[in-house]
Scaffold this motif. Structure first.
Motif, PDB file in Angstrom:
ATOM      1  N   GLY A 122      22.625  35.925  29.891  1.00  0.00           N
ATOM      2  CA  GLY A 122      22.812  36.870  30.980  1.00  0.00           C
ATOM      3  C   GLY A 122      22.989  36.144  32.298  1.00  0.00           C
ATOM      4  O   GLY A 122      22.739  34.939  32.403  1.00  0.00           O
ATOM      5  N   THR A 123      23.404  36.885  33.284  1.00  0.00           N
ATOM      6  CA  THR A 123      23.579  36.359  34.625  1.00  0.00           C
ATOM      7  C   THR A 123      22.431  36.822  35.512  1.00  0.00           C
ATOM      8  O   THR A 123      21.701  37.752  35.166  1.00  0.00           O
ATOM      9  CB  THR A 123      24.929  36.830  35.217  1.00  0.00           C
ATOM     10  OG1 THR A 123      25.097  36.301  36.535  1.00  0.00           O
ATOM     11  CG2 THR A 123      24.977  38.350  35.308  1.00  0.00           C
ATOM     12  N   GLN A 124      22.278  36.168  36.660  1.00  0.00           N
ATOM     13  CA  GLN A 124      21.203  36.512  37.588  1.00  0.00           C
ATOM     14  C   GLN A 124      21.678  37.403  38.732  1.00  0.00           C
ATOM     15  O   GLN A 124      20.875  37.836  39.563  1.00  0.00           O
ATOM     16  CB  GLN A 124      20.598  35.227  38.165  1.00  0.00           C
ATOM     17  CG  GLN A 124      20.020  34.309  37.103  1.00  0.00           C
ATOM     18  CD  GLN A 124      19.674  32.940  37.658  1.00  0.00           C
ATOM     19  OE1 GLN A 124      19.549  32.759  38.866  1.00  0.00           O
ATOM     20  NE2 GLN A 124      19.523  31.965  36.782  1.00  0.00           N
ATOM     21  N   ASN A 125      22.975  37.659  38.760  1.00  0.00           N
ATOM     22  CA  ASN A 125      23.533  38.495  39.815  1.00  0.00           C
ATOM     23  C   ASN A 125      24.904  38.977  39.376  1.00  0.00           C
ATOM     24  O   ASN A 125      25.545  38.373  38.515  1.00  0.00           O
ATOM     25  CB  ASN A 125      23.646  37.717  41.128  1.00  0.00           C
ATOM     26  CG  ASN A 125      24.153  38.583  42.277  1.00  0.00           C
ATOM     27  OD1 ASN A 125      23.780  39.748  42.395  1.00  0.00           O
ATOM     28  ND2 ASN A 125      24.998  38.023  43.117  1.00  0.00           N
ATOM     29  N   VAL A 126      25.351  40.079  39.962  1.00  0.00           N
ATOM     30  CA  VAL A 126      26.663  40.636  39.656  1.00  0.00           C
ATOM     31  C   VAL A 126      27.115  41.441  40.868  1.00  0.00           C
ATOM     32  O   VAL A 126      26.295  41.980  41.608  1.00  0.00           O
ATOM     33  CB  VAL A 126      26.591  41.527  38.387  1.00  0.00           C
ATOM     34  CG1 VAL A 126      25.621  42.678  38.591  1.00  0.00           C
ATOM     35  CG2 VAL A 126      27.955  42.041  37.988  1.00  0.00           C
ATOM     36  N   SER A 127      28.426  41.514  41.072  1.00  0.00           N
ATOM     37  CA  SER A 127      28.946  42.305  42.180  1.00  0.00           C
ATOM     38  C   SER A 127      29.087  43.767  41.774  1.00  0.00           C
ATOM     39  O   SER A 127      29.310  44.082  40.607  1.00  0.00           O
ATOM     40  CB  SER A 127      30.311  41.762  42.611  1.00  0.00           C
ATOM     41  OG  SER A 127      30.873  42.581  43.634  1.00  0.00           O
ATOM     42  N   HIS A 128      28.981  44.640  42.760  1.00  0.00           N
ATOM     43  CA  HIS A 128      29.234  46.064  42.510  1.00  0.00           C
ATOM     44  C   HIS A 128      30.720  46.374  42.666  1.00  0.00           C
ATOM     45  O   HIS A 128      31.138  47.522  42.483  1.00  0.00           O
ATOM     46  CB  HIS A 128      28.423  46.922  43.482  1.00  0.00           C
ATOM     47  CG  HIS A 128      28.831  46.798  44.911  1.00  0.00           C
ATOM     48  ND1 HIS A 128      28.670  45.631  45.628  1.00  0.00           N
ATOM     49  CD2 HIS A 128      29.394  47.687  45.775  1.00  0.00           C
ATOM     50  CE1 HIS A 128      29.121  45.803  46.859  1.00  0.00           C
ATOM     51  NE2 HIS A 128      29.562  47.039  46.977  1.00  0.00           N
ATOM     52  N   LEU A 129      31.519  45.345  42.998  1.00  0.00           N
ATOM     53  CA  LEU A 129      32.954  45.505  43.202  1.00  0.00           C
ATOM     54  C   LEU A 129      33.729  44.946  42.021  1.00  0.00           C
ATOM     55  O   LEU A 129      33.242  44.070  41.300  1.00  0.00           O
ATOM     56  CB  LEU A 129      33.376  44.792  44.497  1.00  0.00           C
ATOM     57  CG  LEU A 129      32.649  45.272  45.762  1.00  0.00           C
ATOM     58  CD1 LEU A 129      32.891  44.297  46.910  1.00  0.00           C
ATOM     59  CD2 LEU A 129      33.103  46.677  46.130  1.00  0.00           C
ATOM     60  N   ASP A 130      34.940  45.425  41.830  1.00  0.00           N
ATOM     61  CA  ASP A 130      35.731  45.019  40.670  1.00  0.00           C
ATOM     62  C   ASP A 130      36.327  43.621  40.826  1.00  0.00           C
ATOM     63  O   ASP A 130      36.268  42.800  39.918  1.00  0.00           O
ATOM     64  CB  ASP A 130      36.861  46.023  40.412  1.00  0.00           C
ATOM     65  CG  ASP A 130      36.344  47.343  39.890  1.00  0.00           C
ATOM     66  OD1 ASP A 130      35.389  47.324  39.090  1.00  0.00           O
ATOM     67  OD2 ASP A 130      36.871  48.397  40.288  1.00  0.00           O
ATOM     68  N   ASN A 131      36.971  43.346  41.958  1.00  0.00           N
ATOM     69  CA  ASN A 131      37.634  42.071  42.200  1.00  0.00           C
ATOM     70  C   ASN A 131      38.101  42.052  43.656  1.00  0.00           C
ATOM     71  O   ASN A 131      37.781  42.955  44.416  1.00  0.00           O
ATOM     72  CB  ASN A 131      38.834  41.876  41.249  1.00  0.00           C
ATOM     73  CG  ASN A 131      39.761  43.086  41.234  1.00  0.00           C
ATOM     74  OD1 ASN A 131      40.154  43.587  42.281  1.00  0.00           O
ATOM     75  ND2 ASN A 131      40.098  43.568  40.055  1.00  0.00           N
ATOM     76  N   GLY A 132      38.867  41.021  44.016  1.00  0.00           N
ATOM     77  CA  GLY A 132      39.444  40.998  45.347  1.00  0.00           C
ATOM     78  C   GLY A 132      38.884  39.919  46.246  1.00  0.00           C
ATOM     79  O   GLY A 132      38.313  38.924  45.782  1.00  0.00           O
ATOM     80  N   ALA A 133      39.030  40.121  47.546  1.00  0.00           N
ATOM     81  CA  ALA A 133      38.674  39.110  48.544  1.00  0.00           C
ATOM     82  C   ALA A 133      37.181  39.151  48.852  1.00  0.00           C
ATOM     83  O   ALA A 133      36.755  39.622  49.913  1.00  0.00           O
ATOM     84  CB  ALA A 133      39.498  39.335  49.811  1.00  0.00           C
ATOM     85  N   HIS A 134      36.384  38.683  47.911  1.00  0.00           N
ATOM     86  CA  HIS A 134      34.920  38.704  48.040  1.00  0.00           C
ATOM     87  C   HIS A 134      34.396  37.332  47.612  1.00  0.00           C
ATOM     88  O   HIS A 134      33.890  37.166  46.492  1.00  0.00           O
ATOM     89  CB  HIS A 134      34.319  39.824  47.195  1.00  0.00           C
ATOM     90  CG  HIS A 134      34.959  41.153  47.450  1.00  0.00           C
ATOM     91  ND1 HIS A 134      34.806  41.843  48.633  1.00  0.00           N
ATOM     92  CD2 HIS A 134      35.793  41.897  46.684  1.00  0.00           C
ATOM     93  CE1 HIS A 134      35.503  42.966  48.586  1.00  0.00           C
ATOM     94  NE2 HIS A 134      36.109  43.024  47.420  1.00  0.00           N
ATOM     95  N   THR A 135      34.555  36.368  48.487  1.00  0.00           N
ATOM     96  CA  THR A 135      34.256  34.975  48.176  1.00  0.00           C
ATOM     97  C   THR A 135      32.835  34.797  47.641  1.00  0.00           C
ATOM     98  O   THR A 135      31.868  35.266  48.234  1.00  0.00           O
ATOM     99  CB  THR A 135      34.433  34.104  49.432  1.00  0.00           C
ATOM    100  OG1 THR A 135      35.773  34.252  49.908  1.00  0.00           O
ATOM    101  CG2 THR A 135      34.167  32.638  49.127  1.00  0.00           C
ATOM    102  N   GLY A 136      32.762  34.127  46.507  1.00  0.00           N
ATOM    103  CA  GLY A 136      31.468  33.789  45.922  1.00  0.00           C
ATOM    104  C   GLY A 136      30.884  34.835  45.002  1.00  0.00           C
ATOM    105  O   GLY A 136      29.887  34.576  44.328  1.00  0.00           O
ATOM    106  N   GLU A 137      31.492  36.024  44.944  1.00  0.00           N
ATOM    107  CA  GLU A 137      30.951  37.093  44.105  1.00  0.00           C
ATOM    108  C   GLU A 137      31.430  36.951  42.656  1.00  0.00           C
ATOM    109  O   GLU A 137      32.442  36.296  42.380  1.00  0.00           O
ATOM    110  CB  GLU A 137      31.373  38.457  44.658  1.00  0.00           C
ATOM    111  CG  GLU A 137      30.705  38.824  45.977  1.00  0.00           C
ATOM    112  CD  GLU A 137      29.199  38.952  45.840  1.00  0.00           C
ATOM    113  OE1 GLU A 137      28.734  39.570  44.868  1.00  0.00           O
ATOM    114  OE2 GLU A 137      28.484  38.426  46.701  1.00  0.00           O
TER     115      GLU A 137
END
Length: 247
Positions: A59-74
């Motif tokens: 598993g991962t320790q974090n995840v974005s609530h956004l699908d993709n795009g210009a979100h550096t580091g997510e």
């Protein structure tokens, strides 16, 4: 252990620790792990590709609530699925405090995980001053309110809740089995007012300085279905002992 419908669950949270050598050690020592519990290791994302075992999930320790795009580091759910993740820690107290994640954002992340087929391990818990003020239920209840506000009963049924008293994380202090059970019972009762079936099937983990010598007693509590393990998850032998304690 808890109700028979709830399979015990143990998740390791390596946090910003570990390396390829530790992954190799886990691949070797946990191969053929005999545990009734569902076992997950949440390691730094750059290490996930190196796990080579079917005896536990990653598993991962974090995840974005956004699908993709210009979100550096997510990290998007699609990227995490490609990396082999089937679980994600969401809303850990360290992210709530260090990154300022709100309960609403945590709920959105959990919702995104469920939609992608990733099981969110949603963390809730109180700092020491809240406990000393006798406001634990109000504090944790507000964190749960955000989940119920954003997620359906069906979505919530595909999650795992982890109660982590912030004052017991990395401090060496551990909630007594009775303290852990008290809050776990509150969480289950809270969800029973949302949906009785959900409340009985929902797995609630304890996270807060769980070690081989206290795991069995903690896991024996009626509403404690396993643990979210921090420091002890970095030692293969200790982690194996804790997984076996969940039997």
């Amino acid at each position: 252990m808890s109700d028979n419908v709830r399979k015990p669950f143990v998740a390791g949270n390596w946090k910003m620790n570990g390396n390829l050598a530790l992954v190799a050690e886990f691949n070797q020592k946990l191969a053929g792990l005999k545990a009734k519990a569902e076992v997950v290791v949440c390691a730094p994302s750059l290490l996930l590709h190196a796990f080579e075992t079917d005896s536990f999930s990653i598993g991962t320790q974090n995840v974005s609530h956004l699908d993709n795009g210009a979100h550096t580091g997510e990290l998007s759910v699609d990227l995490l699925k490609e990396a082999g993740c089937s679980y994600a820690i969401v809303g850990h107290s360290e992210r709530r405090e260090d990154q300022g994640e709100s309960s609403e954002l945590v709920a959105l992340k959990a919702k995104k995980c469920v939609a992608a087929g990733i099981v969110p391990i949603i963390c809730v818990g109180e700092p020491l001053d809240v406990r000393e003020a006798g406001e634990v239920e109000a504090f944790v209840g507000e964190q749960l309110d955000a989940l119920v506000d954003k997620m359906s009963i069906e979505e919530l049924s595909k999650t795992v809740i982890a109660y982590e008293p912030i004052w017991a994380i990395g401090t060496g202090k551990t909630a007594s089995p009775e303290q852990a059970q008290e809050v776990h019972e509150f969480i289950r009762t809270y969800f029973s007012k949302v949906d009785a079936t959900l409340a009985q099937s929902l797995r609630i983990l304890y996270g807060g300085s769980v070690k081989p010598d206290n795991a069995e007693t903690l896991f024996a509590q009626k509403d404690v279905d396993g643990g979210l393990i921090g420091g002890a998850s970095l030692k293969a032998e200790d982690f194996i002992s804790i997984c076996q304690a969940a039997n």
